[in-house]
Scaffold this active site. Structure first.
Site, short mmCIF file in Angstrom:
data_model
loop_
_atom_site.label_atom_id
_atom_site.label_comp_id
_atom_site.label_asym_id
_atom_site.label_seq_id
_atom_site.Cartn_x
_atom_site.Cartn_y
_atom_site.Cartn_z
N GLY A 269 -48.92 -0.46 7.71
CA GLY A 269 -48.83 0.98 7.49
C GLY A 269 -48.98 1.76 8.77
O GLY A 269 -49.18 1.20 9.86
N GLY B 225 -54.15 -4.12 8.44
CA GLY B 225 -53.17 -4.17 7.36
C GLY B 225 -51.83 -3.65 7.84
O GLY B 225 -51.53 -3.63 9.04
N GLY C 254 -58.16 -7.22 -0.52
CA GLY C 254 -59.31 -7.75 0.20
C GLY C 254 -60.25 -6.69 0.75
O GLY C 254 -61.14 -7.01 1.53
N GLU D 9 -56.14 -10.82 6.37
CA GLU D 9 -55.39 -11.21 5.17
C GLU D 9 -53.90 -11.23 5.48
O GLU D 9 -53.20 -12.18 5.16
CB GLU D 9 -55.69 -10.24 4.03
CG GLU D 9 -55.07 -10.65 2.72
CD GLU D 9 -55.48 -9.74 1.57
OE1 GLU D 9 -55.33 -10.16 0.41
OE2 GLU D 9 -55.94 -8.61 1.82
N LYS E 88 -46.22 25.64 -5.99
CA LYS E 88 -46.05 25.65 -4.54
C LYS E 88 -46.91 24.55 -3.91
O LYS E 88 -47.94 24.15 -4.45
CB LYS E 88 -46.44 27.01 -3.98
CG LYS E 88 -45.50 28.14 -4.41
CD LYS E 88 -45.90 29.47 -3.78
CE LYS E 88 -44.95 30.59 -4.20
NZ LYS E 88 -45.36 31.89 -3.61
#
Length: 444
Positions: free
Chosen positions: A223, A221, A342, A244, A374
């Protein structure tokens, strides 16, 4: 002027004129991501002037936040369904002006079209295409997710013709005779840069690459982690691509010789994908390139199709994993974040493949705000998924899970063994607590 050019000129319209073809109750499907026809979608508010009622727009990872998405006066004129959420849809979801359709990419079109037919509504496809050739054909260019399938099923086709979009091959060819209206545009093609990855991503990439054998067929994919994986695959031999999304890192793997598509067992010699998005270099590579086949998701992501590839390796990301192996990849608690896409199908298909492997990858931790405001570190490996979380990959299907701390192979393991394997790849600071929780909740 030949007959195709005459047909083209007769169908040429402004965006407003094209939208006047929309009728009451029409169900409009927009092409995915970079394939979305922005020149048409940016004029959707014109539907208020035409007087149509009860139409629906179905999007999938829209790149722009169109005015019609957030215009309250569109209610009653057009509802909005999303197959895969983007930042724009996450925002408009808070305004109750879009709703997600849960489904895997192979079955979602079939099931939505079942509903459309049952309700006797007319399907409409809105897509971007490359310019018409001498034979009257245009190309669906960067997205073949479901667009050609819709035309095959009789959807009214309204297309935006743009010379900045590449001509691609596969399930992308659309003849001018199949089109109801043509809108011309010269807007730039959407460009995205490769995400820079961190040392943690690099560590995960090395671990994943160690699982990929020479001769494997890969699905990656976009990223940080997939980019890190691709960098580590450059030393491999005879890899194939069945994915895909076709990415720029795949171009790198082809050009360095790691990918030659010679051992796939299905469509040898071709890189197979359903859509692409990225840099101009990527678009230049797929333009007029017959070695890259853009196939419908109903083919590309079908687990049985995937299983015909040799040594298929699927690499997907998730947001959190529980100690039994359930993966939540599309929601953050109750919030819809993305979509199934997918993932579930490539996970299943990989394990149908001879020598195949399915890999779920993630950082072991994430940063969040504590009760005092925090920043605190929290584990992505948890005893139970967060309340409201959606299971994307079931514990029945999970195979390998990888973090920067190691690899957990869950295939064929019982719950107690899974829990221990996942604890071993959790951040060290959380392992003792996770073991205690596994005992407390009888996760064995």
């Amino acid at each position: 002027m030949n007959s195709f050019e005459l047909m083209y000129s007769e169908k040429l319209k402004t965006p407003e004129q094209a939208l006047e073809l929309i009728q009451d109750g029409d169900y409009m499907f927009s092409a995915q991501a970079g394939g979305e026809p922005a020149a048409i979608l940016s004029h959707l508010q014109h539907l208020k002037k035409t007087g149509v009622k009860n139409t629906t727009l179905n999007t999938c990872l829209p790149l722009q936040y169109y005015e019609a998405f957030k215009d309250p006066k569109m209610q009653g004129v057009m509802s909005h369904n999303g197959w895969f959420f983007s930042a724009a849809l996450r925002d408009v979801h808070t305004k109750k002006m879009v709703s997600a359709i849960p489904q895997s990419s192979t079955s979602v079109l079939r099931k939505v079209m079942d509903r459309v037919r049952y309700e006797k509504r007319r399907p409409v496809v809105l897509a971007t295409v490359s310019p018409m050739d001498a034979h009257g054909y245009m190309s669906l260019s960067v997205s073949a997710i479901y667009e050609r399938d819709l035309i095959n099923q009789g959807a009214l086709a309204i297309v935006e013709v743009n010379p900045n979009f590449p001509r691609t091959f596969g399930d992308t060819q659309v003849h001018i005779s199949e089109v109801a209206a043509v809108v011309e545009s010269d807007r730039p093609i959407p460009i995205s840069k490769l995400a820079a990855y961190t040392d943690v991503d690099a560590a995960i990439g090395k671990l994943i690459a160690s699982l990929v054998e020479d001769g494997s067929t890969i699905q990656l994919g976009i990223g940080n982690i997939p980019n890190a994986v691709a960098a580590e695959l450059k030393s491999k031999k005879h890899l194939g691509i069945h994915t895909e999304m076709f990415t720029e890192t795949m171009v790198d793997l082809i050009e360095c010789g790691a990918v030659d598509n010679s051992c796939k067992g299905l469509l040898d010699g071709y890189s197979v994908c359903s859509f692409t998005m990225g840099s101009q270099r990527l678009y230049d590579y797929v333009n007029n390139n017959p070695s890259v086949l853009f196939k419908s998701c109903t083919f590309t992501n079908d687990p049985y199709t995937i299983g015909k590839n040799n040594k298929f390796v699927s690499i997907n990301a998730t947001l959190e994993v529980d100690l039994t192996g359930q993966c939540a990849s599309e929601t953050v608690g109750y919030q819809q974040w993305s979509g199934t896409g997918g993932q579930s199908e490539t996970v299943q298909g990989a394990q149908m493949s001879k020598g195949g492997k399915s890999i779920i990858a993630m950082h072991a931790t994430y940063k969040a705000k504590g009760a005092d405001g925090k920043e605190v570190l929290r584990s992505k490996i948890v005893p139970f998924l967060h309340e409201g979380a959606t299971v994307t990959t079931s514990r029945n299907d999970v195979d390998y899970v990888v973090t920067e701390y190691g690899i957990a192979w869950l295939r064929g393991r019982n719950v107690a063994e899974r829990a221990e394997a996942l604890i071993q790849i959790a951040h060290p600071d959380f392992r003792e607590e996770l073991r205690a929780q596994a005992q407390q909740y009888m996760i064995w």
